[in-house]
Design a protein around this motif. Structure first.
Motif, mmCIF file in Angstrom:
data_model
loop_
_atom_site.group_PDB
_atom_site.id
_atom_site.type_symbol
_atom_site.label_atom_id
_atom_site.label_comp_id
_atom_site.label_asym_id
_atom_site.label_seq_id
_atom_site.Cartn_x
_atom_site.Cartn_y
_atom_site.Cartn_z
ATOM 1 N N GLU A 190 0.803 -1.068 0.018
ATOM 2 C CA GLU A 190 -0.073 0.080 -0.003
ATOM 3 C C GLU A 190 0.830 1.077 0.064
ATOM 4 N N GLN A 191 0.513 2.321 -0.867
ATOM 5 C CA GLN A 191 1.302 3.474 -1.070
ATOM 6 C C GLN A 191 1.111 4.342 0.306
ATOM 7 N N ILE A 192 2.218 4.869 1.088
ATOM 8 C CA ILE A 192 2.373 5.817 2.173
ATOM 9 C C ILE A 192 2.684 6.863 1.649
ATOM 10 N N ASP A 193 2.084 8.027 2.027
ATOM 11 C CA ASP A 193 2.461 9.312 1.945
ATOM 12 C C ASP A 193 3.299 9.843 3.162
ATOM 13 N N GLY A 194 4.625 10.061 3.133
ATOM 14 C CA GLY A 194 5.550 10.190 4.161
ATOM 15 C C GLY A 194 5.366 11.602 4.726
ATOM 16 N N LEU A 195 4.782 12.496 4.010
ATOM 17 C CA LEU A 195 4.446 13.940 4.669
ATOM 18 C C LEU A 195 3.258 13.680 5.628
ATOM 19 N N ALA A 196 2.152 13.031 4.997
ATOM 20 C CA ALA A 196 0.998 12.929 5.811
ATOM 21 C C ALA A 196 1.448 12.034 7.031
ATOM 22 N N ALA A 198 4.226 11.911 8.621
ATOM 23 C CA ALA A 198 5.080 12.491 9.727
ATOM 24 C C ALA A 198 4.252 13.722 10.361
ATOM 25 N N ILE A 199 3.327 14.306 9.722
ATOM 26 C CA ILE A 199 2.416 15.266 10.436
ATOM 27 C C ILE A 199 1.533 14.657 11.520
ATOM 28 N N ALA A 200 0.940 13.644 11.047
ATOM 29 C CA ALA A 200 0.067 12.764 11.894
ATOM 30 C C ALA A 200 0.960 12.208 13.280
ATOM 31 N N ARG A 201 2.009 11.528 13.087
ATOM 32 C CA ARG A 201 2.794 11.146 14.046
ATOM 33 C C ARG A 201 3.244 12.205 15.019
ATOM 34 N N GLN A 202 3.713 13.320 14.043
ATOM 35 C CA GLN A 202 4.459 14.329 15.344
ATOM 36 C C GLN A 202 3.334 14.947 16.033
ATOM 37 N N ALA A 203 2.183 15.070 15.589
ATOM 38 C CA ALA A 203 1.004 15.649 16.292
ATOM 39 C C ALA A 203 0.600 14.727 17.660
ATOM 40 N N GLY A 204 0.481 13.399 17.393
ATOM 41 C CA GLY A 204 0.402 12.487 18.431
ATOM 42 C C GLY A 204 1.618 12.546 19.464
ATOM 43 N N GLU A 205 2.795 12.609 19.030
ATOM 44 C CA GLU A 205 3.847 12.588 19.884
ATOM 45 C C GLU A 205 3.774 13.683 20.812
ATOM 46 N N ALA A 206 3.672 15.020 20.117
ATOM 47 C CA ALA A 206 3.355 16.144 20.994
ATOM 48 C C ALA A 206 2.584 16.177 22.192
ATOM 49 N N VAL A 207 1.545 15.450 21.910
ATOM 50 C CA VAL A 207 0.479 15.252 23.048
ATOM 51 C C VAL A 207 1.047 14.285 24.037
ATOM 52 N N LEU A 208 1.627 13.243 23.465
ATOM 53 C CA LEU A 208 2.304 12.070 24.158
ATOM 54 C C LEU A 208 3.090 12.415 25.233
ATOM 55 N N ARG A 209 4.079 13.293 24.689
ATOM 56 C CA ARG A 209 5.369 13.843 25.516
ATOM 57 C C ARG A 209 4.966 15.031 26.458
ATOM 58 N N GLY A 231 -5.977 17.046 11.026
ATOM 59 C CA GLY A 231 -6.917 17.202 9.918
ATOM 60 C C GLY A 231 -6.038 17.365 8.775
ATOM 61 N N ILE A 232 -4.981 18.162 8.571
ATOM 62 C CA ILE A 232 -4.240 18.537 7.793
ATOM 63 C C ILE A 232 -3.398 17.349 7.134
ATOM 64 N N SER A 233 -3.091 16.355 7.866
ATOM 65 C CA SER A 233 -2.461 15.178 7.426
ATOM 66 C C SER A 233 -3.371 14.380 6.485
ATOM 67 N N MET A 234 -4.595 14.488 7.065
ATOM 68 C CA MET A 234 -5.702 13.620 6.122
ATOM 69 C C MET A 234 -5.744 14.286 4.738
ATOM 70 N N SER A 235 -5.822 15.664 4.741
ATOM 71 C CA SER A 235 -6.066 16.303 3.350
ATOM 72 C C SER A 235 -4.962 16.109 2.661
ATOM 73 N N VAL A 236 -3.519 15.959 3.102
ATOM 74 C CA VAL A 236 -2.354 15.649 2.307
ATOM 75 C C VAL A 236 -2.623 14.321 1.812
ATOM 76 N N ALA A 237 -2.876 13.489 2.574
ATOM 77 C CA ALA A 237 -3.112 12.001 2.181
ATOM 78 C C ALA A 237 -4.195 11.682 1.197
ATOM 79 N N GLY A 238 -5.285 12.458 1.384
ATOM 80 C CA GLY A 238 -6.543 12.437 0.767
ATOM 81 C C GLY A 238 -7.326 11.209 1.206
ATOM 82 N N ASP A 239 -7.083 10.813 2.578
ATOM 83 C CA ASP A 239 -7.508 9.852 2.995
ATOM 84 C C ASP A 239 -7.788 9.870 4.850
ATOM 85 N N SER A 240 -8.438 9.293 5.295
ATOM 86 C CA SER A 240 -8.315 8.950 6.994
ATOM 87 C C SER A 240 -7.248 8.133 7.456
#
Length: 357
Positions: A190-196, A198-209, A231-240
């Motif tokens: 499955e194709q992965i969008d590295g930017l999407a 990265a944005i989603a993971r860092q958003a989660g990590e910021a809250v976690l830490r 929300g922006i990461s989902m726009s970048v990916a075009g998917d949830s």
């Protein structure tokens, strides 16, 4: 010629601070979203009425529309009511249901949407999706991203704390969702969008830490930013995909199997994420996530939201059916009922040690 860059659909205004609501008219005028002040404002009947009283003097050109609920019919009625008004923009002022109705209505009549969130319960406030109840249950409808997002921390603090807790669970679940996306990339191509991702993971990590709590401006700012970035990461990916994996499959299974007993979206997603991290063998990450969820007052075991172990096993078993075609750790392991039960016993033991130690 090679494509050297890409444009990312994102709001032109993201205003997150205490007192932001009082400057709403000025921000919209300065950004040329609505210089005339001719706005269609969608509000709820409850808390929305109080905010209307507060904001109406600063928005003399606005028309106010009360939204009945969070259904597709409500959103269509809202669009029909607004379409003859010749407005500059639609403002969705409220929680998730109001903003989703406003998103759909704005898209239907071709106007930009300003999302003014009164709680931080989930990542939908800046996503390109409107989730609305319909005759078949619940549907997701593609819509443009909001042109502006305004979050007043004073207003957020006035909402019940359970809304903030729900947002925490939803944000943290990004970490598990991205891990599922990477698994699908490795196992199925499955194709992965590295930017999407990265944005989603860092958003989660910021809250976690973040060391703060639900009453701190610093923590609430990071949480709000994390939900906007998701929300922006989902726009970048075009998917949830960057924000929805096994964690959300488990959440949907709770909702479908136990509709009258289900907990909040974020509570179920956070619990699902911690368990999914355990399943993929990331035991330290799972324990840390459970520790942080527990510190913020979220459940880490199904018993804490009124479900037995047997019911949770049933939820996990059913979860892959909620998103056919989505590959996560649940599809990858394809565990039997007994294997799920054993995995849960290991998880419960590890989590209990993490939150007590």
């Amino acid at each position: 010629m090679p494509v050297l860059t890409r444009l990312i659909p994102s709001p032109v205004v993201v205003d997150i601070r205490a007192g932001a609501l009082d400057d709403l008219a000025g921000v919209l005028a300065d950004q040329r979203i609505s210089a005339s002040g001719k706005l269609a404002v969608a509000i709820s009947g409850g808390s929305g009425a109080v905010l209307r009283e507060r904001l109406a003097p600063a928005l003399p050109g606005a028309s106010w529309y009360e939204v009945g609920g969070g259904t597709l019919d409500d959103a269509i009625k809202l669009a029909d009511a607004m379409k003859s008004g010749h407005y500059d923009a639609v403002v969705g002022l409220g929680g998730g249901k109001i903003i989703d109705c406003a998103k759909f209505a704005a898209a239907r009549i071709g106007l930009p949407l300003v999302a003014v969130a009164t709680n931080l319960s989930h990542d939908g406030l800046c996503s390109p999706v409107a989730t609305l109840d319909n005759d078949a249950g619940r549907g997701s409808y593609g819509v443009p991203n909001p042109i502006a997002v305004v979050i007043d921390l004073d207003v957020i603090r006035e909402a019940p704390v359970r809304f903030v807790r729900s947002g925490i669970g939803d944000a943290l679940s990004n970490i598990s969702a991205v891990a599922d996306w990477e698994l699908a990339h490795r196992e199925t191509g499955e194709q992965i969008d590295g930017l999407a991702a990265a944005i989603a993971r860092q958003a989660g990590e910021a809250v976690l830490r973040h060391p703060g709590g639900v009453g701190d401006d610093g923590f609430l700012t990071v949480l709000a930013e994390g939900l906007v970035l998701t929300g922006i990461s989902m726009s970048v990916a075009g998917d949830s995909r960057p924000a929805s994996g096994a964690c959300h499959e488990i959440n949907h299974a709770f909702d479908l199997l136990f509709p009258k007993r289900a907990a909040s979206h974020g509570e179920q997603c956070g619990l699902g994420a911690a368990f999914a991290m355990h399943l993929r063998g990331a035991h330290e990450d799972s324990a840390l996530m459970a520790e942080v969820l527990h510190r913020h007052g979220l459940p880490v075991l199904p018993e804490e939201i009124g479900f037995t172990v047997d019911e949770f096993v049933r939820v996990v078993e059913f979860a892959p059916q909620t998103r056919p075609g989505r590959y996560t750790i649940l599809e990858h392991l394809d565990l039997s009922t007994d294997q799920i039960r054993d995995a849960y016993a290991d998880y419960a033991k590890a989590v209990s040690q993490a939150i007590s130690g």
